[in-house]
Design a protein around this motif. Structure first.
Motif, PDB file in Angstrom:
ATOM      1  N   SER A 132       0.834  -1.201   0.000  1.00 12.82           N
ATOM      2  CA  SER A 132       0.000   0.000   0.000  1.00 12.82           C
ATOM      3  C   SER A 132       0.869   1.252   0.000  1.00 12.82           C
ATOM      4  CB  SER A 132      -0.935   0.008   1.216  1.00 12.82           C
ATOM      5  OG  SER A 132      -0.182  -0.023   2.417  1.00 12.82           O
ATOM      6  N   ARG A 133       0.272   2.370  -0.393  1.00 12.64           N
ATOM      7  CA  ARG A 133       0.951   3.664  -0.453  1.00 12.64           C
ATOM      8  C   ARG A 133       0.635   4.471   0.796  1.00 12.64           C
ATOM      9  NH1 ARG A 133       2.173   7.949  -4.057  1.00 12.64           N
ATOM     10  NH2 ARG A 133       3.458   9.332  -2.800  1.00 12.64           N
ATOM     11  N   ASP A 134       1.628   5.185   1.340  1.00  6.64           N
ATOM     12  CA  ASP A 134       1.434   6.012   2.522  1.00  6.64           C
ATOM     13  C   ASP A 134       1.847   7.444   2.204  1.00  6.64           C
ATOM     14  OD1 ASP A 134       1.066   7.048   4.994  1.00  6.64           O
ATOM     15  OD2 ASP A 134       2.764   6.036   5.948  1.00  6.64           O
ATOM     16  N   CYS A 135       0.888   8.270   1.791  1.00  5.86           N
ATOM     17  CA  CYS A 135       1.176   9.663   1.451  1.00  5.86           C
ATOM     18  C   CYS A 135       1.517  10.495   2.678  1.00  5.86           C
ATOM     19  CB  CYS A 135      -0.014  10.293   0.730  1.00  5.86           C
ATOM     20  SG  CYS A 135      -0.099   9.840  -1.013  1.00  5.86           S
ATOM     21  N   SER A 136       1.133  10.012   3.865  1.00  9.15           N
ATOM     22  CA  SER A 136       1.380  10.779   5.083  1.00  9.15           C
ATOM     23  C   SER A 136       2.768  10.535   5.663  1.00  9.15           C
ATOM     24  CB  SER A 136       0.336  10.418   6.144  1.00  9.15           C
ATOM     25  OG  SER A 136       0.456   9.049   6.512  1.00  9.15           O
ATOM     26  N   SER A 137       3.540   9.646   5.042  1.00  8.29           N
ATOM     27  CA  SER A 137       4.870   9.342   5.562  1.00  8.29           C
ATOM     28  C   SER A 137       5.757  10.574   5.533  1.00  8.29           C
ATOM     29  CB  SER A 137       5.515   8.223   4.743  1.00  8.29           C
ATOM     30  OG  SER A 137       6.847   8.014   5.143  1.00  8.29           O
ATOM     31  N   SER A 138       6.466  10.800   6.641  1.00  4.25           N
ATOM     32  CA  SER A 138       7.339  11.977   6.737  1.00  4.25           C
ATOM     33  C   SER A 138       8.559  11.866   5.838  1.00  4.25           C
ATOM     34  CB  SER A 138       7.802  12.165   8.192  1.00  4.25           C
ATOM     35  OG  SER A 138       8.483  11.009   8.652  1.00  4.25           O
ATOM     36  N   SER A 139       8.846  10.626   5.388  1.00  4.22           N
ATOM     37  CA  SER A 139      10.017  10.428   4.536  1.00  4.22           C
ATOM     38  C   SER A 139       9.720  10.691   3.067  1.00  4.22           C
ATOM     39  CB  SER A 139      10.540   8.995   4.700  1.00  4.22           C
ATOM     40  OG  SER A 139       9.561   8.055   4.320  1.00  4.22           O
ATOM     41  N   SER A 140       8.428  10.875   2.739  1.00  8.65           N
ATOM     42  CA  SER A 140       8.066  11.127   1.342  1.00  8.65           C
ATOM     43  C   SER A 140       8.606  12.482   0.883  1.00  8.65           C
ATOM     44  CB  SER A 140       6.554  11.093   1.173  1.00  8.65           C
ATOM     45  OG  SER A 140       6.062   9.800   1.437  1.00  8.65           O
ATOM     46  N   SER A 141       9.057  12.532  -0.359  1.00 10.02           N
ATOM     47  CA  SER A 141       9.541  13.785  -0.940  1.00 10.02           C
ATOM     48  C   SER A 141       8.884  13.966  -2.287  1.00 10.02           C
ATOM     49  CB  SER A 141      11.070  13.737  -1.075  1.00 10.02           C
ATOM     50  OG  SER A 141      11.463  12.773  -2.031  1.00 10.02           O
ATOM     51  N   SER A 142       9.247  15.067  -2.953  1.00  8.36           N
ATOM     52  CA  SER A 142       8.634  15.354  -4.246  1.00  8.36           C
ATOM     53  C   SER A 142       9.052  14.361  -5.314  1.00  8.36           C
ATOM     54  CB  SER A 142       9.009  16.771  -4.683  1.00  8.36           C
ATOM     55  OG  SER A 142      10.431  16.893  -4.766  1.00  8.36           O
ATOM     56  N   SER A 143      10.120  13.615  -5.057  1.00  8.12           N
ATOM     57  CA  SER A 143      10.617  12.692  -6.073  1.00  8.12           C
ATOM     58  C   SER A 143      10.555  11.230  -5.646  1.00  8.12           C
ATOM     59  CB  SER A 143      12.078  13.037  -6.422  1.00  8.12           C
ATOM     60  OG  SER A 143      12.904  12.901  -5.281  1.00  8.12           O
ATOM     61  N   SER A 144      10.116  10.960  -4.418  1.00  5.05           N
ATOM     62  CA  SER A 144      10.108   9.586  -3.930  1.00  5.05           C
ATOM     63  C   SER A 144       8.721   9.158  -3.482  1.00  5.05           C
ATOM     64  CB  SER A 144      11.095   9.421  -2.773  1.00  5.05           C
ATOM     65  OG  SER A 144      10.701  10.204  -1.666  1.00  5.05           O
ATOM     66  N   CYS A 145       8.562   7.854  -3.384  1.00  5.92           N
ATOM     67  CA  CYS A 145       7.283   7.241  -3.061  1.00  5.92           C
ATOM     68  C   CYS A 145       7.477   6.297  -1.873  1.00  5.92           C
ATOM     69  CB  CYS A 145       6.787   6.477  -4.286  1.00  5.92           C
ATOM     70  SG  CYS A 145       5.312   5.491  -4.018  1.00  5.92           S
ATOM     71  N   SER A 146       6.704   6.489  -0.804  1.00  2.00           N
ATOM     72  CA  SER A 146       6.796   5.663   0.395  1.00  2.00           C
ATOM     73  C   SER A 146       5.745   4.559   0.356  1.00  2.00           C
ATOM     74  CB  SER A 146       6.612   6.505   1.656  1.00  2.00           C
ATOM     75  OG  SER A 146       7.680   7.414   1.804  1.00  2.00           O
ATOM     76  N   LEU A 147       6.190   3.329   0.570  1.00  2.00           N
ATOM     77  CA  LEU A 147       5.312   2.169   0.486  1.00  2.00           C
ATOM     78  C   LEU A 147       5.413   1.336   1.748  1.00  2.00           C
ATOM     79  CD1 LEU A 147       6.424   1.170  -3.089  1.00  2.00           C
ATOM     80  CD2 LEU A 147       4.212   2.183  -2.538  1.00  2.00           C
ATOM     81  N   LEU A 148       4.391   0.531   1.984  1.00  2.00           N
ATOM     82  CA  LEU A 148       4.386  -0.425   3.086  1.00  2.00           C
ATOM     83  C   LEU A 148       3.927  -1.778   2.563  1.00  2.00           C
ATOM     84  CD1 LEU A 148       2.821   1.357   6.212  1.00  2.00           C
ATOM     85  CD2 LEU A 148       5.160   0.517   5.960  1.00  2.00           C
ATOM     86  N   CYS A 149       4.662  -2.829   2.946  1.00  2.00           N
ATOM     87  CA  CYS A 149       4.220  -4.198   2.687  1.00  2.00           C
ATOM     88  C   CYS A 149       3.760  -4.769   4.024  1.00  2.00           C
ATOM     89  CB  CYS A 149       5.347  -5.031   2.100  1.00  2.00           C
ATOM     90  SG  CYS A 149       4.828  -6.733   1.737  1.00  2.00           S
ATOM     91  N   SER A 150       2.526  -5.264   4.094  1.00  2.00           N
ATOM     92  CA  SER A 150       1.950  -5.659   5.377  1.00  2.00           C
ATOM     93  C   SER A 150       1.291  -7.030   5.309  1.00  2.00           C
ATOM     94  CB  SER A 150       0.904  -4.629   5.827  1.00  2.00           C
ATOM     95  OG  SER A 150       1.449  -3.327   5.851  1.00  2.00           O
ATOM     96  N   VAL A 151       1.311  -7.726   6.467  1.00  2.00           N
ATOM     97  CA  VAL A 151       0.579  -8.985   6.655  1.00  2.00           C
ATOM     98  C   VAL A 151       0.016  -8.985   8.072  1.00  2.00           C
ATOM     99  CG1 VAL A 151       1.822 -10.415   4.990  1.00  2.00           C
ATOM    100  CG2 VAL A 151       2.744 -10.125   7.293  1.00  2.00           C
ATOM    101  N   VAL A 152      -1.046  -9.748   8.278  1.00  2.00           N
ATOM    102  CA  VAL A 152      -1.667  -9.811   9.605  1.00  2.00           C
ATOM    103  C   VAL A 152      -1.814 -11.263  10.045  1.00  2.00           C
ATOM    104  CG1 VAL A 152      -2.917  -7.642   9.298  1.00  2.00           C
ATOM    105  CG2 VAL A 152      -3.989  -9.780   8.612  1.00  2.00           C
ATOM    106  N   ASN A 153      -1.809 -11.456  11.372  1.00  2.00           N
ATOM    107  CA  ASN A 153      -2.044 -12.755  11.993  1.00  2.00           C
ATOM    108  C   ASN A 153      -1.102 -13.840  11.447  1.00  2.00           C
ATOM    109  OD1 ASN A 153      -4.188 -11.677  13.498  1.00  2.00           O
ATOM    110  ND2 ASN A 153      -5.642 -12.089  11.855  1.00  2.00           N
ATOM    111  N   VAL A 154       0.186 -13.584  11.548  1.00  2.33           N
ATOM    112  CA  VAL A 154       1.181 -14.551  11.091  1.00  2.33           C
ATOM    113  C   VAL A 154       2.132 -14.897  12.244  1.00  2.33           C
ATOM    114  CG1 VAL A 154       1.123 -13.863   8.679  1.00  2.33           C
ATOM    115  CG2 VAL A 154       2.639 -12.661  10.259  1.00  2.33           C
ATOM    116  N   SER A 155       2.832 -16.015  12.115  1.00  5.06           N
ATOM    117  CA  SER A 155       3.814 -16.422  13.116  1.00  5.06           C
ATOM    118  C   SER A 155       4.914 -17.225  12.442  1.00  5.06           C
ATOM    119  CB  SER A 155       3.154 -17.262  14.215  1.00  5.06           C
ATOM    120  OG  SER A 155       2.592 -18.446  13.676  1.00  5.06           O
TER     121      SER A 155
END
Length: 261
Positions: A132-155
């Motif tokens: 997913s994309r996170d536009c609120s990430s503080s690391s985002s800049s005018s030339s870069s794109c911040s992403l998150l790869c996520s999973v739930v309920n894993v072990s």
């Protein structure tokens, strides 16, 4: 094909880590069947064969060779083995069907002259990781794109980002039922291939990143939303003007009729 990180799942048994030289490690995917092989070609050399499970050595199967009888105790330990235990009548091997993660642990085979131990790992079936994309990430800049790869309920899994076939970053967990997220920063015009991989010792799930779909600029998102809202307003105003015009025509016609009368 993407590299698969092998995660060694270690469980603490009887207060110490199991000795890998003395314990045979076996892994199986949840829901599948597994056989813990006794190694016997026949059972006639042994009077009694016992199978035990866990730190408390709970008896779960017993074979009396002289009496030609086999008994499974699948009602022990909160019935976690209910209708899941079988014993091979030729070799004495223990078979567990429709395995669940709670069957993970130490199994011991005992006879009058032989003792063997098995460390069984039952790995849960893996979900596909979500990018997913996170536009609120503080690391985002005018030339870069911040992403998150996520999973739930894993072990007992590893979550990793790959650039082509090269590992960029990873995170591992051995806790039960936990959620994981792993960030990635890419350039908007990046033409490389990226993928997020979730794996355990015997399986993996991969999700590929589509930069063109996720990594448009945040300002573009807002402009698009504004443009959509403006288009809706224009449609509403046009519709209202049409209704007003129709009402004016009706009034004019009625006025003309009344004048002629």
């Amino acid at each position: 094909m993407f590299p698969i990180l092998i995660l060694l799942c270690l469980w603490r048994l009887d207060g110490v880590f199991a000795d890998t030289d003395a314990v045979e490690s076996v892994s199986v995917l949840e829901g599948d069947s597994v056989a813990l092989n006794s190694g016997f070609t026949e059972m006639m050399d042994y009077d009694l064969i016992l199978w035990r499970f866990g730190a408390e050595n709970t008896l779960i199967a017993e074979i009396s060779v002289m009496a030609d009888s086999m008994t499974v105790y699948d009602d022990v330990l909160d019935e976690r083995f209910r209708d899941r235990l079988k014993v091979d009548d030729q070799t004495g091997s223990l078979i567990i069907t429709n395995t669940r993660t709670e069957h993970t642990g130490l199994y011991q085979l005992q006879t009058n002259s032989v003792s063997k131990s098995f460390s069984l790992t039952v790995c849960a079936r893996l979900p596909g990781p979500v990018i997913s994309r996170d536009c609120s990430s503080s690391s985002s800049s005018s030339s870069s794109c911040s992403l998150l790869c996520s999973v739930v309920n894993v072990s007992h899994v590893t979550l990793s980002w790959y650039k082509g076939n090269s590992l960029l970053s990873s995170i591992s967990v051995s806790d039960l039922s936990i959620s994981l997220s792993l960030p990635l920063e890419v350039e908007y015009q990046d033409k490389n291939t990226y993928s997020c991989v979730l794996n355990n010792p015997i399986s993996n799930q991969t999700t590929h990143l589509d930069i063109s779909q996720l990594c448009h600029t945040c300002s573009e998102v807002h402009v698009s939303c504004c443009a959509t809202a403006e288009a809706v307003i224009r449609l509403v105003v046009t519709a209202l003007m049409g209704v007003a015009a129709a009402a004016a025509v009706v009034l004019l016609v009625n006025d003309i009729r009344s004048t002629r009368a």
